[in-house]
Design a protein around this motif. Structure first.
Motif, PDB file in Angstrom:
ATOM      1  N   ALA A  29       0.815  -1.216   0.000  1.00 45.37           N
ATOM      2  CA  ALA A  29       0.000   0.000   0.000  1.00 45.37           C
ATOM      3  C   ALA A  29       0.849   1.267   0.000  1.00 45.37           C
ATOM      4  CB  ALA A  29      -0.933   0.003   1.215  1.00 45.37           C
ATOM      5  N   HIS A  30       2.072   1.182   0.503  1.00 46.17           N
ATOM      6  CA  HIS A  30       2.955   2.345   0.601  1.00 46.17           C
ATOM      7  C   HIS A  30       4.138   2.253  -0.363  1.00 46.17           C
ATOM      8  CE1 HIS A  30       0.687   2.434   4.361  1.00 46.17           C
ATOM      9  NE2 HIS A  30       0.819   3.729   4.266  1.00 46.17           N
ATOM     10  N   LYS A  31       3.987   1.469  -1.421  1.00 48.64           N
ATOM     11  CA  LYS A  31       5.104   1.212  -2.333  1.00 48.64           C
ATOM     12  C   LYS A  31       5.695   2.495  -2.921  1.00 48.64           C
ATOM     13  CE  LYS A  31       5.352  -2.690  -4.299  1.00 48.64           C
ATOM     14  NZ  LYS A  31       5.158  -3.878  -5.073  1.00 48.64           N
ATOM     15  N   ARG A  32       4.869   3.451  -3.318  1.00 47.83           N
ATOM     16  CA  ARG A  32       5.395   4.711  -3.891  1.00 47.83           C
ATOM     17  C   ARG A  32       6.266   5.451  -2.879  1.00 47.83           C
ATOM     18  NH1 ARG A  32       2.875   6.975  -8.679  1.00 47.83           N
ATOM     19  NH2 ARG A  32       1.340   5.484  -9.414  1.00 47.83           N
ATOM     20  N   GLU A  33       5.809   5.529  -1.641  1.00 48.67           N
ATOM     21  CA  GLU A  33       6.593   6.182  -0.591  1.00 48.67           C
ATOM     22  C   GLU A  33       7.910   5.438  -0.376  1.00 48.67           C
ATOM     23  OE1 GLU A  33       6.460   6.692   4.246  1.00 48.67           O
ATOM     24  OE2 GLU A  33       4.608   6.227   3.188  1.00 48.67           O
ATOM     25  N   PHE A  34       7.836   4.113  -0.350  1.00 48.52           N
ATOM     26  CA  PHE A  34       9.048   3.323  -0.149  1.00 48.52           C
ATOM     27  C   PHE A  34      10.020   3.496  -1.303  1.00 48.52           C
ATOM     28  CE2 PHE A  34       6.911   0.016   2.827  1.00 48.52           C
ATOM     29  CZ  PHE A  34       6.881   0.966   3.829  1.00 48.52           C
TER      30      PHE A  34
END
Length: 84
Positions: A29-34
């Motif tokens: 769910a947080h792949k872009r942030e990661f």
């Protein structure tokens, strides 16, 4: 009715598997942030929080276990280099 140690162990395993899966979903769910913060790094996630990150999985694992004790439920995932 009394719970047996087998029942408690089974419930604990189920709970651990659910937590591991929940943390994996958190990563997705947080792949872009990661990708922005942790590109090419391994990320240690525990209970929906990033507890550490490093380019070297072994170094990260040793550091996380040193800080939090041995816990096979801490999810260590790799943040890929490709854009989502």
């Amino acid at each position: 009715m009394r719970r047996t140690s087998t029942t408690r162990a089974s419930n604990r395993q189920r709970s651990n598997a659910q937590q591991w899966e929940s943390d994996a979903l958190y990563f997705d769910a947080h792949k872009r942030e990661f990708l922005r913060k942790y590109r090419n790094k391994y990320v240690a996630i525990w209970h929906g929080k990033v507890v550490d990150a490093d380019y070297d999985r072994v170094v990260l694992t040793e550091r996380v276990y040193s800080a939090h004790g041995y816990n096979p439920n801490i999810n260590i995932l790799h943040s890929p280099t490709l854009d989502p």
